[in-house]
Design an enzyme around this catalytic site. Structure first.
Site, mmCIF file in Angstrom:
data_model
loop_
_atom_site.group_PDB
_atom_site.id
_atom_site.type_symbol
_atom_site.label_atom_id
_atom_site.label_comp_id
_atom_site.label_asym_id
_atom_site.label_seq_id
_atom_site.Cartn_x
_atom_site.Cartn_y
_atom_site.Cartn_z
ATOM 1 N N LYS A 262 0.765 -1.141 -0.024
ATOM 2 C CA LYS A 262 0.057 -0.107 -0.177
ATOM 3 C C LYS A 262 0.947 1.240 -0.208
ATOM 4 O O LYS A 262 1.971 1.444 0.455
ATOM 5 C CB LYS A 262 -1.123 -0.110 1.164
ATOM 6 N N GLN A 322 -1.066 -12.451 10.392
ATOM 7 C CA GLN A 322 -1.488 -12.436 8.898
ATOM 8 C C GLN A 322 -0.089 -12.350 8.224
ATOM 9 O O GLN A 322 0.995 -11.915 8.652
ATOM 10 C CB GLN A 322 -2.340 -11.333 8.801
ATOM 11 N N ASP A 357 -2.646 -6.178 0.629
ATOM 12 C CA ASP A 357 -1.708 -6.601 1.046
ATOM 13 C C ASP A 357 -1.349 -7.600 2.201
ATOM 14 O O ASP A 357 -0.161 -7.895 2.587
ATOM 15 C CB ASP A 357 -0.939 -5.514 1.352
ATOM 16 N N ASP A 393 -3.403 -8.082 17.478
ATOM 17 C CA ASP A 393 -4.041 -7.443 16.396
ATOM 18 C C ASP A 393 -5.418 -8.359 15.878
ATOM 19 O O ASP A 393 -5.102 -9.489 15.663
ATOM 20 C CB ASP A 393 -3.319 -7.230 15.315
ATOM 21 N N ASN A 394 -6.550 -7.801 16.184
ATOM 22 C CA ASN A 394 -7.723 -8.416 15.533
ATOM 23 C C ASN A 394 -7.865 -9.910 16.076
ATOM 24 O O ASN A 394 -7.983 -10.915 15.055
ATOM 25 C CB ASN A 394 -7.749 -8.311 14.123
ATOM 26 N N GLU A 422 -6.988 -6.421 21.020
ATOM 27 C CA GLU A 422 -7.612 -5.540 20.369
ATOM 28 C C GLU A 422 -8.586 -5.954 19.144
ATOM 29 O O GLU A 422 -8.313 -6.342 18.188
ATOM 30 C CB GLU A 422 -6.238 -4.978 19.323
ATOM 31 N N LYS A 535 0.366 4.541 9.275
ATOM 32 C CA LYS A 535 0.152 3.139 8.901
ATOM 33 C C LYS A 535 0.989 2.820 7.552
ATOM 34 O O LYS A 535 1.110 1.836 7.068
ATOM 35 C CB LYS A 535 -1.299 2.699 8.688
ATOM 36 N N TYR A 536 1.052 3.955 6.746
ATOM 37 C CA TYR A 536 1.437 3.702 5.350
ATOM 38 C C TYR A 536 2.612 4.637 5.010
ATOM 39 O O TYR A 536 2.999 4.627 4.095
ATOM 40 C CB TYR A 536 0.431 4.195 4.165
#
Length: 675
Positions: A262, A322, A357, A393-394, A422, A535-536
């Site tokens: 990204k 992930q 991504d 995360d998640n 989270e 984040k990017y």
């Protein structure tokens, strides 16, 4: 002609067991999940224990560390209506067990009836019965207790058979000191133990009380042309320490995928110098057990963990299960990922959102056992590097059984490890994650803004059934969430929201330096995404800006450290105020020795005022007696009187009072309280 059905007797292990033990609390789903406590806590256990007839029931809490061969016990005290209570102290981190045992007690039943008897002959017969029961207790006791009880039994038996004065006979039989010794050795032949052994997880203090500061290591450099490193992060540690935080949380520090990377502001058209999202984990340099080379080496990271400890800080790492498309596991274990109809791997999405991504894992994979081992191996690897706190995360997009197994496995070897969930998702899912082992959980605070919303939500968190297992960690912002309140409320909104987070929650955190530097511009109208999100892309932050809230946040964290009332969620009580734009609440320690009263203006644009009411019984306030309210943020001191007092808050000066309720003044017109 019909035949009568056969009547079969109820199968009983021992029909002489007459006592009932039920409604043991605390208990989560009948003992399916453990309750949570912190080392040093007193655990209060209650149960209904009763039997038929008029015999006296006795009961005890049994408790031990998991794996200990022997149970310890604490006698329970009657609360009335067959409800009983006892407490025990947990003095070490790890897994514990507890249950309740009850029995019909012949000695106590005899003692109860003996005290009420009036007929002389009846008393003498009852005295001999008591002597027999005491002799049996002596046999169970042995040692010095046995000798004492045998002497008592003989004395009572002789007095019952002789022409002893009735008052003297009662005095001997009702001897309190020797009865207490007999009660230490009850007849448990017909005792009943609750069918369920209940479990308890004890964690270290930071699982309940912690202050988190998140920043991106790649943005730690002061040079726009240079990528941040772990050495740059070391230079940030004194800054974070001065603000009073104790946990430094890093987003993923692993190699970032190049395939489908990204660009800035989540663009699908990255430029050659775009760094990508840290959550797109894995590239040719390695995966979840590797470090992005631009940050440094594994040795550099271990040095950073050590330096953080020297500053009284702990490093928390992000666990994001992930993979980027070029993660080594994608090629080595394609069976761990879900396929689309065309044979390609399914990227993550939550329509209409797409995360091209990122590849999520398939927890229904035929090779799920090896997948589980690989994932828990990631956690264990970073534990070996000195990390003891993980922000996950998640977790709600991964299988519940995996988390329950993985957390239990980690805790068996490392009971001091803390896991933060989270999961901004449905309430039942959030609570399930807490039940299966997560130490702390993110909350909906970010979207709770009105007085009614805040009171309803935090009353549920502090006093609802989840209080036994759900520990909130309260964040006013995250890299994913720039709420509308911060986009449009200006500096007063930032001050009010961080005050609420730091005082409503025993654990809280901020994503900085975006928060203290008042970052408030969204990528577009109606979005909660930051413009130029970290984040990017990398950012350069001027932490010396004069408008920074760093000093204000430092004061909040100092107040939190100095006041035990703010270090627990259970002592929260909301106060009545005759203005819906003012929220008032108190937090206190269980013994009432520390009371902090917070009053927050929820309107970032206008001065608001009203009358705050304190319940006299709850705060030991005597009508007509003055007491001091010390504002711990401004150091102002106010003389309040009675249960109803006036407040006015200009949000452009300070939108909140955080006040210590001081002891009552003892003399009229004594102004020494200002000293």
């Amino acid at each position: 002609m019909s035949t009568a059905p056969e009547v079969r007797p109820i199968a009983l292990a021992d029909g002489r067991i007459r006592v009932v033990v039920e409604n043991v609390a605390p208990s989560i789903e009948g003992g399916r999940f453990p309750i949570k406590r912190i080392v040093g806590d007193m655990v209060e256990v209650r149960a209904d224990c009763f039997a038929d007839g008029h015999d006296v029931v006795a009961c005890a809490v049994l408790w031990r560390r998991a794996g200990e061969p022997q149970w310890r016990n604490t006698a329970m005290q009657a609360l009335g209506n067959d409800r009983w209570q006892a407490t025990f102290r947990v003095d070490a981190v790890g897994a514990w067990q507890y249950t309740v045992c009850a029995w019909v007690d012949p000695f106590l039943s005899w003692r109860h009836d003996f005290s009420r008897r009036v007929d002389p002959e009846d008393l003498r017969v009852a005295g001999r019965t008591g002597a027999h029961l005491i002799a049996e207790a002596a046999q169970r006791a042995g040692g010095s207790d046995g000798q004492l009880l045998r002497a008592w039994s003989n004395e009572l038996d002789q007095a019952s058979q002789a022409d002893t004065d009735i008052d003297e006979l009662k005095r001997i039989g009702m001897d309190e000191a020797r009865a207490a010794v007999a009660q230490r050795h009850p007849d448990l032949r017909h005792a009943s133990t609750h069918a369920q052994t209940l479990s308890l997880i004890v964690e270290r203090e930071r699982a309940r009380f912690s202050s988190w500061y998140e920043f991106f290591p790649r943005s730690a450099s002061d040079d726009p042309a240079r990528h941040g490193t772990f050495a740059d992060c070391e230079a940030w540690l004194p800054y974070v320490q001065r603000m009073g935080f104790d946990v430094v949380y890093f987003p993923p520090i692993h190699p970032i995928g190049r395939s489908r990377r990204k660009g800035r502001n989540n663009s699908l058209d990255p430029q050659p110098d775009d760094v990508g999202s840290p959550w797109a984990i894995g590239a040719e340099e390695g995966g979840h057990d590797a470090i992005l080379p631009a940050l440094g080496t594994l040795q550099d990271f271990r040095r950073l963990v050590q330096r953080a400890g020297e500053h009284g800080l702990e490093i928390a790492l992000d666990i994001a299960f992930q993979c980027a498309p070029d993660h080594p596991w994608v090629h080595e274990h394609p069976e761990w990922f879900r396929k689309r109809a065309d044979g390609s791997i399914q990227y993550a999405e939550n329509p209409p959102k797409k995360y091209q991504d990122i590849y999520p894992f398939d927890f229904e994979s035929a090779d799920w056992r090896n997948l589980w081992l690989a994932l828990v191996g990631v956690i264990e690897f970073w534990i070996e590097q000195g990390v003891r706190i993980f922000r996950v995360d998640n977790p709600h997009t991964k299988a519940f059984p995996f988390w329950e197994w993985a957390i239990a496995r980690v805790r068996a070897a490392h009971p001091d490890v803390i896991f933060l969930s989270e999961a901004f998702t449905r309430p039942r899912v959030m609570h399930r994650l807490a039940k299966i082992g997560f130490s702390q959980s993110y909350t909906y605070f970010t979207w709770r803004n009105t007085k009614h919303e805040l009171i309803s939500y935090f009353t549920e968190l502090a006093h609802g059934p989840g209080r036994e297992y759900f520990r909130p960690n309260v964040w006013p912002n995250t890299p994913d969430i720039l709420p509308a309140s911060l986009q449009y409320g200006g500096r007063p909104a930032f001050m009010a929201r961080v005050t609420l987070a730091a005082t409503l929650g025993a654990s809280y955190g901020i994503y900085g330096p975006a928060f203290e530097l008042l970052e408030h511009q969204a990528v577009r109208e109606g979005s909660e995404e930051y413009l130029d999100s970290e984040k990017y892309q990398r950012r350069v932050w001027d932490r010396t800006r004069p408008d920074s809230l760093a000093d204000f946040i430092s004061m909040l964290n100092r107040v939190r450290r100095e006041h035990p009332a703010l270090q627990n969620d259970g002592g929260l009580q909301f106060l009545r105020v005759d203005n819906d734009e003012i929220l008032a609440y108190a937090k206190s320690t269980p013994d009432g020795s520390d009371v902090v009263v917070c009053v927050v203006n929820l309107d970032p644009h206008h001065t608001q005022s009203g009358w705050v009411e304190l319940e006299a019984s709850a705060f030991d306030i005597t009508p007509g007696q003055a007491y001091q309210m010390h504002d711990l943020l401004s150091d102002s001191r106010f003389l309040w009187n009675g249960t109803r007092n006036y407040v006015s808050l200009d949000p452009h000066r300070s939108p909140a009072h955080v006040m210590h309720l001081r002891a009552h003044l003892r003399r009229e017109n004594d102004f020494d309280y200002f000293l």
